[in-house]
Design an enzyme around this catalytic site. Structure first.
Site, PDB file in Angstrom:
ATOM      1  CG  ASP A 190      58.908  -6.188  20.753  1.00 58.38           C
ATOM      2  OD1 ASP A 190      58.494  -7.187  20.146  1.00 58.38           O
ATOM      3  OD2 ASP A 190      60.032  -6.138  21.299  1.00 58.38           O
TER       4      ASP A 190
ATOM      5  CD  GLU B 205      55.616  -9.972  20.707  1.00 57.06           C
ATOM      6  OE1 GLU B 205      56.115 -11.010  20.256  1.00 57.06           O
ATOM      7  OE2 GLU B 205      56.281  -9.103  21.300  1.00 57.06           O
TER       8      GLU B 205
END
Length: 739
Positions: A415, A468
């Site tokens: 993330d 990401e």
């Protein structure tokens, strides 16, 4: 009393930093007498004896009570060496307890363990720090170890000592910053925390950074737990995964899931299903839908449901919301046995400020930077890890490896990588500190990501790492040895945002924004991309995927969304779709309620689901579509310039040009007949997918199963097809030499 008044006070006032120097048994000389000295600090005890366990019938040696808080001492003369003993305590209640003394055991960590940890290279530090069930010298108990270099004193507290930090102080292990204690007699399921005294004499109560299991909020206590009890049955899956390690360009279609809101048990208070309940339901659904993997939103322990798991306080613990760590292992194992991979959303970029967790852990900025220009995350109100500190890097790398080791996960979706790469991420001038070269790159975080990717791939061949990452930082999915960051894949955020911007326009305006649809081809092969529509696109007022579509009614929105999915699955890149998007849920995603499964009774929604199912099966069964995503030779435009008609057409082909798919996407609500599209081969072009099929809720208009190519040049190709292109439809044709 041999203990001095100052030393006595340090125990009574819980200020003693070296309890093993005073407690337990040690050789001692009193006057001319040689013997052993024994001290013990026992809560609620009014009397205590030392019992030689090697002499079954020997009476206990009574100890002197030095303080009513339970500090005892005795000198036993004429004893040459320390011996194996127990303490027999009589409590004020009259209860008698006999137990081995925690202060009679050697440290459970060795110098090599500590050296590698301080160096940042103990990749299995989660097996050393934290709490662990152990048998030492035949005696079962639990070892505790925690890193807190600036603490003045650290104790283990729990129900076993009434959460009183005076009674189980830990020993510091040299200059390592690690504190350690083995407590015999404790077992699995024991709740505990660490009580720390900082340098300003403040008491801090902290959960275990390496805890394997936690109780629910508001208690948040760590729980002694062995995460290795599950008997795995996924050897066939694991062997295949390792065998596929060198084949990165393989079918990858991911279903992103938030376990707490995929389905809930409405008849039981709308509670979320457990790991064990979810496993067969998810496996059945994902298998039917044809996805190859699921990606679960963060499951590491977190106190606040509304963070969706992105504000982690227990990095090594599967959340208790859905069961125990063994239940989570069952969940992964079951999906593996059903042929489904499991990817975890992993959050090493930041952590929350909750006082019971990592923030200012030992009274100093231990895990985070002290300067808010480096240590405070501007967007989320969280803290940023100090990636340059060896022990912090060791913590995070070991955390990544622990999920793969303990729970057999098949990938980590990392993330917020962009926030890790840049020191000025989401900051204004003056709010950040340049690196040592004066640049904006976070050199320590980049080194951390490279090392993590290398170690993951080294220890666990076949495991995927996915970033990401939304910037143009070069080499995210390039190997470290070739100058990259080392991820296998990167989310294609640019394609996602441009494509959604295009489809949110009303059809009449799309011709002016045709570039949004085609621009992504310019950088498509600069990284190994996953084409995504994730959870972030269907919350916070952004609207659901269905309601994003620029159209007037549900039927037209559904047709538009079907055409978008047809284009997405035909476009190069691996696939990811968030739950609910596969059937066109009308409302935004809500983390505390189930998806709207009742919508499947309506053709507009069920038709979208059936289409996604067919797209997955087509994708998996056709190597040109699923094993050819990363090779630039596998894509050619037919026509990228027909903005007036809002039509794009392109080829997917193998490197030998023996297999061809022609894709035609049309994104206006008008029927276009006799629309000519160039193709490279004569012969039969079978219509293998039509998003306007009546089966999916469309009108059924199309090309009667296919078209024979005409010897009419078009779009720079020697042959062409005369097509009927229905409104808001993507068509996929496969070439064969014979009609």
């Amino acid at each position: 009393m041999i203990l001095t008044p100052v030393e006595l006070a340090s125990f009574i006032e819980a200020r003693n930093a070296c309890p093993h120097d005073f407690l337990g048994m040690r050789p001692f000389k009193q006057g001319r007498s040689q013997g052993v000295l024994v001290r013990a600090f026992i809560r609620e005890a009014k009397a205590c004896e030392v019992v030689d366990v090697s002499k079954k019938t020997a009476p206990g040696v009574e100890m002197e009570l030095l303080a009513p808080e339970g500090l005892f001492e005795v000198f036993i003369p004429k004893v040459k060496d320390v011996f194996r003993y127990q303490l027999r305590a009589t409590l004020h209640s009259g209860e008698i307890r006999q137990f081995f003394d925690p202060y009679s055991f050697l440290p459970t960590l060795g110098e090599q363990d500590l050296y590698l940890f301080n160096e940042g290279n103990e990749h299995r530090i989660y097996e050393k720090l934290g709490s662990h069930l152990r048998v030492i010298d035949g005696i079962p108990g639990v070892s505790f170890a925690v890193w807190a270099p600036s603490a003045a004193r650290v104790s283990v507290v729990g129900n076993f000592n009434h959460w009183d930090g005076r009674y189980h102080p830990m020993r510091p292990l040299g200059g390592s910053g690690v504190w350690e204690l083995f407590i015999p007699g404790l077992g699995e399921g024991e709740l505990y925390k660490y009580e720390l005294l900082d340098q300003s004499q403040n008491i801090l109560i902290k959960t275990d950074p390496y805890g394997a299991y936690f109780e629910a909020p508001p208690g948040n206590a760590s729980i002694v737990y062995n995460p290795r009890t599950h008997a795995w049955k996924d050897s066939e899956w694991m062997q295949k995964r390792a065998a596929d390690a060198g084949r990165i360009d393989r079918p990858l279609s991911i279903y992103e899931v938030h376990l707490g809101s995929w389905k809930r048990k409405v008849e039981d208070g709308n509670r979320p299903f457990s790991y064990r309940e979810l496993a067969p339901m998810l496996a059945d659904y994902v298998t039917e839908m044809g996805f190859t993997h699921i990606e679960v939103m963060p499951l590491a322990e977190h106190p606040f449901d509304g963070s969706w798991g992105y504000q982690v306080t227990g990095f090594f613990a599967p959340t208790q919301r859905f069961g125990t760590p063994a239940d989570f292992a069952f969940f992964v194992d079951h999906l593996h046995q059903r042929g489904i991979g499991v990817i975890l959303d992993w959050v090493p970029a930041h952590f929350p400020r909750d006082s019971f967790a990592l923030a200012e852990f030992d009274g100093t900025h231990l895990y985070e930077h002290a300067d808010p220009r480096q240590g405070a995350h501007m967007d989320w109100g969280t803290l940023i890890f100090n990636f340059g500190r060896n022990e912090v890097r060791c913590f995070l790398i070991a955390n990544a490896l622990a999920w793969l080791d303990l729970y057999h996960l098949d990938g980590l979706r990392v993330d917020a990588v962009a926030s890790m790469l840049y020191l000025d991420y989401s900051r204004k001038d003056g709010e950040w500190i340049p690196n040592k070269f004066g640049g904006r790159e976070n050199l320590e975080a980049i080194d951390f990501l490279r090392q993590t990717n290398q170690l993951v791939h080294s220890y666990y061949p076949g495991v995927l790492t996915i970033a990401e990452e939304s910037t143009s930082f070069s080499g995210i999915s390039r190997a470290v040895e070739h100058g990259g960051i080392g991820f296998d894949f990167k989310w294609n955020m640019g394609w996602m945002h441009d494509t959604l911007k295009y489809f949110q326009k009303e059809p009449i305006h799309r011709k002016w924004h045709h570039n949004d649809l085609t621009f992504g081809a310019l950088y498509q092969y600069s990284e190994n991309f996953v084409t995504v529509f994730s959870h972030d696109e269907v919350v916070h007022g952004k609207g659901s995927m269905l309601n994003k579509m620029g159209a007037w009614d549900i039927a037209e929105k559904a047709a538009t969304l079907r055409s978008l999915y047809g284009h997405m699955w035909a476009w190069p890149g691996k696939k990811l779709l968030f739950m609910g998007c596969e059937f066109g849920q009308s409302r935004e995603w809500a983390y505390a309620s189930s998806l709207d499964w009742h919508l499947l009774q309506y053709k507009d929604h069920e038709g979208i689901r059936l289409l996604v199912r067919e797209l997955n099966h087509l994708y998996k069964n056709e190597p040109v579509l699923s094993c050819n995503d990363l090779d630039g030779r596998g894509f050619r435009w037919i026509n990228s310039h027909d903005g007036g008609a809002s039509v794009v057409s392109y080829l997917r082909q193998d490197e030998f040009q023996q297999t061809f798919f022609a894709v035609v996407g049309h994104f206006t609500p008008v029927m276009r007949g006799n629309f000519r599209v160039g193709v490279p081969r004569g012969g039969w072009w079978k219509e293998v997918l039509n998003t306007n099929s009546a089966y999916y809720g469309g009108t059924g208009a199309g090309n009667e199963g296919g078209r024979l190519a005409d010897d009419i040049p078009c779009n720079g190709y020697p042959h062409s097809l005369s097509l009927t292109i229905p409104p808001l439809t993507t068509l996929i044709f496969k070439w064969s030499a014979d009609a």
